[in-house]
Structure formats: structure tokens, C-alpha cells
Design an enzyme around this catalytic site. Structure first.
Site, PDB file in Angstrom:
ATOM      1  CG  ASP A  95      39.362  46.172  34.328  1.00  0.00           C
ATOM      2  OD1 ASP A  95      38.371  45.416  34.406  1.00  0.00           O
ATOM      3  OD2 ASP A  95      40.485  45.760  34.012  1.00  0.00           O
ATOM      4  CG  HIS A  96      33.290  45.172  34.345  1.00  0.00           C
ATOM      5  ND1 HIS A  96      33.634  45.327  33.019  1.00  0.00           N
ATOM      6  CD2 HIS A  96      33.027  43.866  34.512  1.00  0.00           C
ATOM      7  CE1 HIS A  96      33.587  44.151  32.422  1.00  0.00           C
ATOM      8  NE2 HIS A  96      33.219  43.248  33.299  1.00  0.00           N
ATOM      9  CG  HIS A 114      38.968  42.376  32.143  1.00  0.00           C
ATOM     10  ND1 HIS A 114      38.607  43.631  32.586  1.00  0.00           N
ATOM     11  CD2 HIS A 114      38.068  42.059  31.181  1.00  0.00           C
ATOM     12  CE1 HIS A 114      37.545  44.048  31.907  1.00  0.00           C
ATOM     13  NE2 HIS A 114      37.201  43.115  31.058  1.00  0.00           N
TER      14      HIS A 114
END
Length: 507
Positions: free
Chosen positions: A178-179, A241
Site C-alpha cells: 500500500d504505497h 489507504h
């Protein structure tokens, strides 16, 4: 002691946008810093019939903006090899195994392998099964799997996918990326909380009124219309996110700042989020879809007019909602979230709104019945992007006669130069995976609980016909998102649309 890692990367989807925009530049940064040296190699694999030479030219193009010398770019690109590949064809995996074994010997990689699945999730199970059946997974060294989101499309599909992957890789070798968890200020949430007594001592329902998380995008769906129309904002942003950020804000202090302890507290925080009944979903969550609009002289088309989008689409491009956490620390504190496309400004930020002093001793109508005894709240803002930093709003005395108060903002933002030179999220996360550190990745239990929470909302919405479109491109979302807070006596702290409206740049 050298930081150099010995490893073979195999990137499935090696010709794709993600690989070219994020992975190759990030690998080059790690190469420049000495984390990768002579003992690494990369196999890029995809359907296209590229040669090694063409692949290396593409790789050199992707790192041009990082200004390598010609010699440096050549040296780096010489570690890249291309293998044309059909993920469903077993014979192709045999060729891949032969190339991998040859490179392992050539670069003395000691059987260390990282497999990066940068392609559509429906292929994940097939690829992983073949890695095992064709014995590409090595007996020596480490074998780690990095997977991009989305991880499933609901709990059931995520569970089935996880079962397939777990047959080959143990949980500690699976890195669900999950960047956002690699971003500097997301990682800073824990520092702000746990390294400052002024905040940690007040990080509870006695002192906090509400917490607001905004993931705003000024862009529309761009060229992702086909994907986005089957996903929508709830699955695209909230399930991963937003709930990850919420868990970091809500979790209890870990016993130690280690992967195991942080993960344990995040899972507990997610499990404390109330799973809503149907009526609660309708009361606490709103959705929207953008119509045509204009902002500051720019015209934007509506979502239904975008490329590859169904002209009668009921996919939401905006979500706002209120999460409730049923535990001792957060009882009674609403966590408001919102995310949307084509909003006024791009911005990811967290606003922690503190309760105000019980009585405003500075009010001037001291002899009158007190209709509004409160001052503006103290607000801690954590800026995640496009700028990084934080601010804290206090009330102070205004200069001059009397005791009029006004807000004062204590603010720190990283300079543009510092942001530019700080490690990119993918660079950090790739290095974490090389080090076997899963702290900034999503554990299966986090993914599962996030789907449990989101599936209920999705199922309720799927039974109702939305009245779309319901907000203009360039605005901050539908009116219902503002009403959601107003009925609780609150308002969104960040309202960038006001500035444009005051100047006649937005209707």
C-alpha cells in the site's frame, strides 16, 4: 559493513506503467545508494516480445529524470533481462526457471528471490501456483512475494486469493503493498503521537472531539475509466489507504516499535471499528459522482462522459463517512473520512480536532446569556501530500486594546528540495521487502477486517439506486458530505473551495 543486498527480482508485468513509473526508478535509487550493487539482477516478464536490448533501453529511459551518467545508466541496465511470458503457459515458467537459475549463478545471488506481481489480480493465483509447481521458488535463500492492490474485490474473493498464495508463501513472506504506507508523513504519524507527551497524553475521547481524514484528488479518472468503473472510490481508497491510516491513528501504543507489535495493535484497532447495520450505513455514509463543472476557468466533463465509462454508470467517485470505534479510548469520537475525484484541490491530510476549554472567559457579552461560549478548536493537521509537514492551531490574543482572541498557526512544512530528495514511497517499501520488514505492509488480518467493514457498506449501496451525478467537478463533493458533519455539530476543517468561491472562480 556493506548494505548491499544479493537478490533476483522477477517483475511480472515488467512492461507496464507501474514498473516504468515507479519500480525501475526506485531500484535505480537503491542502486545509487549502494543497497543494490553488483550482486543483483532483474527479470522483466510480460506478453510483449521484447529483446534484452530493447528492455534495457526502456529501463534507461525510465531513470533519465534522475540524471545518471551514461556509464552509470549502462551499468545499471546491464543487470536487466527480459523474458516474454504467458502467465497461463507452464512451458514459459520452465524457461523462466532456467533464466533465473543462470542469473543466480552468474551474479552469486545465493537463492534470494523477490517476485513482484505488477499486473491484474486475477493472475495472482495462477502465477504463484506455477512458481511452486515449476520449482522457481528456491530451497536456499529467501523467497518473498510483493503484491499490488486490489487484494480481492470483497472478503470472499480476498480470502480465496489468500488461501492460494499461502499454499506457496508463508504470511511473513507476503508483502501486500500500500504505497501510502511508504509516505514520509504517514510514517510520521507514529512519531507525532508517541514521541510527544503533549499529544499522546491527550490522544483520547477526553480531549479529542473528532478526527478527519481527507484523500482529495483534483484529477478525474484519466485513462483508468475501465478499471475504475468496476471498482469505485469505496474499494479503491477506503478499503485500503484510508482504513490503514485510521488504524495508525487509532491504535494503542505498541509495547515496542517492532513489526509484530505495531501489526498487533493495528489489527486490534480495525477490529474495534463498528460494523454497521443497514440503517447505520445509510445514516453514516454518503456517496457521490461528479458532473461537468468548471474551476478557475477550466472546464471538466462529468464522470459519465469519461472514456470507457458506462454512460449510465452508478459507480461512486466520492465517499464520505463516519466510522465509530467501540473501545475505551475512542468511545464517542467520530472518525470522519472522505475521498473523491475531481475535487477542488489535490490533498491528503489528517485533521485532529481537539475539544475546546469548557468556558470562554474572553467573551465580551459576559452579562448576557451565553449563546456561543466556545472558541475555535485547536487543530493538529498532518499534511501527507502534495506538501509534507504538520501544523497546530492555537488561540492567542490579537494585538491591540481588549482581549479579542484569534487563531495562531504553528506550522512546519518540509522544503520542496527536501521532499524532492526524500526516498520515494516505492523505494522505501522495496528496501523494506529486501530487509524482510513487513511493518509498512498490510497483513492478511488487516485486509480481512477492512473487507468485513467495507463489504457491509457496499451491499447496502448495491440495493439502493443513487441519484447521480450529485456534485460538480471542482467542488468538494456533494452537500450530503457537509450535512453528515453538521448534524453532529461539526464541520470539515479543510474547505479549499471557499477561497475559489470568494473570488468568483467557482460557483
Amino acid at each position: 559493513m556493506s548494505n548491499e543486498k544479493k537478490v533476483l527480482f522477477t517483475i511480472f508485468g515488467g512492461t507496464g506503467d507501474l514498473a516504468q513509473r515507479k519500480l525501475y526508478p526506485s531500484l535505480f535509487r537503491l542502486y545509487k545508494k549502494g543497497n543494490l550493487g553488483e550482486h543483483f539482477a532483474v527479470i522483466g516478464t510480460a506478453r510483449r516480445p521484447w529483446s534484452d536490448e530493447h528492455y534495457r533501453t526502456v529501463v534507461k529511459d525510465t531513470i533519465r529524470s534522475l540524471n545518471p551518467s551514461d556509464e552509470e545508466a549502462e551499468r545499471f541496465a546491464s543487470h536487466f533481462y527480459y523474458q516474454s511470458h504467458d502467465v497461463n503457459d507452464s512451458s514459459h515458467y520452465q524457461t523462466l526457471k532456467e533464466l533465473a537459475d543462470r542469473l543466480d549463478e552468474q551474479y552469486q545471488l545465493e537463492g534470494n528471490r523477490v517476485y513482484y506481481l505488477a499486473m491484474a489480480p486475477q493472475f495472482f493465483g495462477t502465477i504463484v501456483a506455477h512458481l511452486k509447481s515449476q520449482q522457481i521458488v528456491t530451497e536456499t535463500g529467501f523467497n518473498r512475494l510483493i503484491i499490488e492492490k486490489p487484494f480481492g474485490s470483497d472478503y470472499q474473493s480476498a480470502f480465496e486469493l489468500n488461501e492460494k498464495i499461502r499454499q506457496v508463501f508463508p504470511e511473513e513472506a507476503i508483502f501486500r503493498i500500500d504505497h501510502y504506507l511508504g509516505k514520509e508523513m504517514i510514517q510520521n504519524i507514529s512519531a507525532i503521537r508517541f514521541a510527544n507527551n503533549v499529544f499522546e497524553s491527550q490522544w483520547n475521547n477526553r480531549y479529542i472531539d473528532n478526527i478527519q481524514i481527507t484523500f482529495g484528488e483534483s484529477l478525474g479518472v484519466e485513462d483508468r475509466g475501465g478499471y475504475y468503473d468496476h471498482s469505485g472510490a469505496l474499494k479503491d481508497m477506503v478499503q485500503n489507504h484510508i482504513l490503514q491510516v485510521l488504524a495508525l491513528l487509532a491504535m494503542e501504543p505498541p509495547v515496542a516499535f517492532s513489526e509484530k507489535e505495531i501489526r498487533s495493535e493495528k489489527i486490534k484497532a480495525l477490529k474495534a471499528i463498528r460494523i454497521f447495520e443497514k440503517e447505520e450505513v445509510l445514516e453514516n455514509f454518503v456517496r457521490g459522482q461528479y458532473a461537468a463543472g468548471d474551476l478557475d476557468g477550466q472546464q471538466f466533463k462529468g464522470y459519465r462522459e469519461e472514456d470507457k465509462v458506462d454512460p449510465a454508470s452508478t459507480t461512486e467517485t466520492f465517499v464520505a463517512g463516519k466510522f465509530i470505534i467501540d473501545n475505551f479510548r475512542w468511545s464517542g469520537v467520530p472518525f470522519y473520512v472522505r475521498t473523491g475525484k475531481r475535487l477542488t484541490e489535490k490533498g491528503t491530510r489528517i485533521n485532529v480536532v481537539f475539544k475546546q476549554v469548557p468556558v470562554n472567559v474572553f467573551r465580551t457579552d459576559i452579562d448576557e446569556p451565553c449563546t456561543d461560549p466556545t472558541l475555535p478548536p485547536n487543530v493538529l493537521t498532518i499534511y501527507i501530500q502534495p506538501t509534507e509537514g504538520f501544523s497546530f492551531t492555537l488561540n492567542g490574543k490579537e494585538i491591540g486594546q481588549g482581549f479579542s482572541t484569534g487563531p495562531i498557526k504553528l506550522e512546519y512544512r518540509h522544503s520542496a528540495e527536501m521532499v524532492e530528495n526524500s526516498p520515494e514511497a516505492y523505494e522505501k517499501l522495496l528496501l523494506d521487502a529486501l530487509n524482510g520488514d513487513g511493518t509498512n505492509f498490510s497483513h492478511w488480518e488487516e485486509v480481512a477486517q477492512s473487507w468485513h467493514i467495507v463489504d457491509v457498506i457496499r451491499q447496502v449501496w448495491d440495493q439502493e439506486q443513487p441519484d447521480f451525478p450529485n456534485y460538480k467537478a471542482g467542488s468538494m463533493g456533494p452537500q450530503a458530505a457537509f450535512d453528515l458533519l453538521e448534524k453532529d455539530g461539526f464541520e470539515w476543517i479543510w474547505q479549499p473551495d471557499h477561497w475559489y468561491r470568494e473570488r468568483g472562480k467557482l460557483e
